[in-house]
Design an enzyme around this catalytic site. Structure first.
Site, short mmCIF file in Angstrom:
data_model
loop_
_atom_site.label_atom_id
_atom_site.label_comp_id
_atom_site.label_asym_id
_atom_site.label_seq_id
_atom_site.Cartn_x
_atom_site.Cartn_y
_atom_site.Cartn_z
N GLN A 112 8.18 0.23 110.74
CA GLN A 112 9.33 1.50 110.52
C GLN A 112 9.06 1.78 109.21
OE1 GLN A 112 12.69 1.49 112.90
NE2 GLN A 112 11.60 -0.06 113.92
N ASP A 138 -7.07 -6.73 112.09
CA ASP A 138 -5.39 -6.16 112.48
C ASP A 138 -4.73 -6.96 111.24
OD1 ASP A 138 -4.27 -3.49 112.00
OD2 ASP A 138 -4.16 -3.78 114.66
N LYS A 190 -7.39 4.78 117.51
CA LYS A 190 -6.97 4.88 118.52
C LYS A 190 -5.80 6.76 118.48
CE LYS A 190 -3.53 1.98 117.37
NZ LYS A 190 -2.39 0.72 116.75
N ASP A 202 29.03 -16.58 119.65
CA ASP A 202 28.90 -14.83 119.65
C ASP A 202 27.65 -14.97 118.84
OD1 ASP A 202 29.75 -15.76 117.05
OD2 ASP A 202 31.97 -15.44 117.11
N GLY A 203 26.47 -15.76 118.88
CA GLY A 203 25.67 -14.83 117.69
C GLY A 203 26.04 -15.17 116.53
N HIS A 219 2.22 -4.56 106.96
CA HIS A 219 1.83 -3.83 106.97
C HIS A 219 1.61 -2.33 106.16
CE1 HIS A 219 0.49 -0.45 110.61
NE2 HIS A 219 1.94 -0.29 109.78
N ARG A 268 -1.77 5.91 120.18
CA ARG A 268 -0.85 5.08 121.00
C ARG A 268 0.04 6.64 121.88
NH1 ARG A 268 1.70 1.01 120.56
NH2 ARG A 268 0.28 -0.44 119.17
C1 R5P Z 1 -0.27 -0.50 114.02
O1 R5P Z 1 -0.94 0.05 112.99
C2 R5P Z 1 -0.14 -2.08 113.54
O2 R5P Z 1 -1.44 -2.83 112.41
C3 R5P Z 1 -1.38 -2.80 115.27
O3 R5P Z 1 -2.51 -2.91 115.35
C4 R5P Z 1 -0.50 -2.23 116.08
O4 R5P Z 1 1.19 -2.98 115.90
C5 R5P Z 1 -0.51 -3.63 117.13
O5 R5P Z 1 -0.19 -3.63 117.60
P1 R5P Z 1 0.07 -3.82 119.30
O6 R5P Z 1 -0.72 -5.15 119.36
O7 R5P Z 1 1.71 -3.73 120.22
O8 R5P Z 1 -1.12 -2.51 120.14
#
Ligand code: R5P
Length: 315
Positions: free
Chosen positions: A100, A222, A196, A40-41, A133, A198
């Protein structure tokens, strides 16, 4: 302060191979524990040796399935705390949910903070992690956080590459500029960035490039990649602006099929990453995985002996 307590290192089920390699790098045995998952996890954990009064390190990146690995880590912490360990350090080389980290829209959670609260409530005394992050996430914890960088490992590999000159470091989004700056300084080369937008979880639009990449090799850096949309679209815009070869580096790769496909079809010559997650790139995937076990092992040893961590990154 804790050096006179015995050190014990255990692994959850997320990345036992990394835990084993960490132990090997500092000549420590991997502690005996069992983690099982019921149909059941539900997770069940048992520490199979005496840890009373020990300095315990639990290795568990919270890579996918993230929820299961976070829950299992919390359960391990509970088991270790109830077994009277002197101190519990959660070693989380890849800290999931870190994206998040703010309320960027109405009615959304700050899940990174929630995970920090859960770890602390379970009984973690300190956290060892790598390339969060956003560095501010350290402040989500009211316990000590030791924050490592994959940079020395990445730079060692990069510097051994022939014919990289002339090189420019490029951040594939403005949010990663600080990380890009650290690499450009260490390599003694220029810095560029891509702005960029998103469009969705899997799609990004590179808007424009700031900086000079013409007739240079580019190193895109990154913190992580998942769908590879950010890296591959940044590589495209660099190529459109006359870049020679485009290399990429990320501390954490949580790539799925879409990410590998995009990388294969992209202008990126090679993606360098680390084994902060249990990554197994398919053959021909352009992905080179570097081992961070010694870096983590050294940090664990220093935490245990009350020695400086920051001095690991001074040169
Ligand atoms: C976002 O700000 C992170 O630093 C990455 O650039 C991002 O999460 C990369 O996600 P993906 O490879 O899906 O573009």
């Amino acid at each position: 302060m804790f050096a006179h307590y015995e050190m014990k290192i255990f692994s959850g089920s997320a990345h036992p191979e990394l835990a084993r390699r960490i132990c090997d790098s500092i000549y420590q045995p991997l502690g005996d524990s069992t983690s099982v998952s019921f149909s059941d996890g539900e997770s069940k954990v048992r520490i199979n040796e005496d840890i009373r009064g020990r300095d315990v390190f639990l290795v568990q990146p919270t890579s996918g399935p993230a929820n299961q690995h976070i829950m299992e880590l919390l359960i391990m912490v509970d088991a270790v705390r109830r077994a009277s360990a002197a101190r519990i350090t959660a070693v989380i080389p890849y800290f999931g949910y870190a994206r998040q980290d703010r309320k960027d829209r109405p009615r959304v959670p700050i899940t990174a903070k929630l995970v920090a609260n859960l770890l602390t409530a379970a009984g973690v005394n300190r956290v060892l992690t790598m390339d969060l992050h956003a560095q501010q996430i350290q402040g989500f914890f009211d316990i000590q956080v030791d924050h490592l960088y994959a940079r020395p490992v990445m730079l060692r590999y990069l510097r051994a590459k022939p014919d990289l000159d002339p090189l420019v470091v490029c951040s594939p989004d403005v949010g990663g500029l600080k990380m890009g700056e650290a690499y450009s300084q260490a390599l003694g080369v220029g810095l560029a960035t891509v702005a960029k937008r998103r469009k969705s979880d899997t799609e990004v639009d590179p808007l424009y490039l700031i900086g000079e990449v013409k007739d240079r090799n580019v190193f895109l850096i990154d913190d992580l990649t998942s769908t590879a949309g950010t890296l591959t679209s940044a590589a495209r815009i660099c190529k459109e602006h006359g870049a020679k070869h485009v290399f990429a580096g990320v501390s954490h790769a949580v790539l799925g099929e879409l990410g590998y496909q995009r990388l294969r079809d992209s202008e990126i010559t090679e993606l360098i990453t680390t084994n902060s997650t249990p990554i197994a790139p398919p053959p021909g995937s352009k992905v080179e995985v570097l081992c961070i076990a010694s870096l983590l092992g050294e940090a664990i040893k220093r935490i245990h002996n009350d020695e400086s961590i920051s001095s690991l990154f001074e040169h």
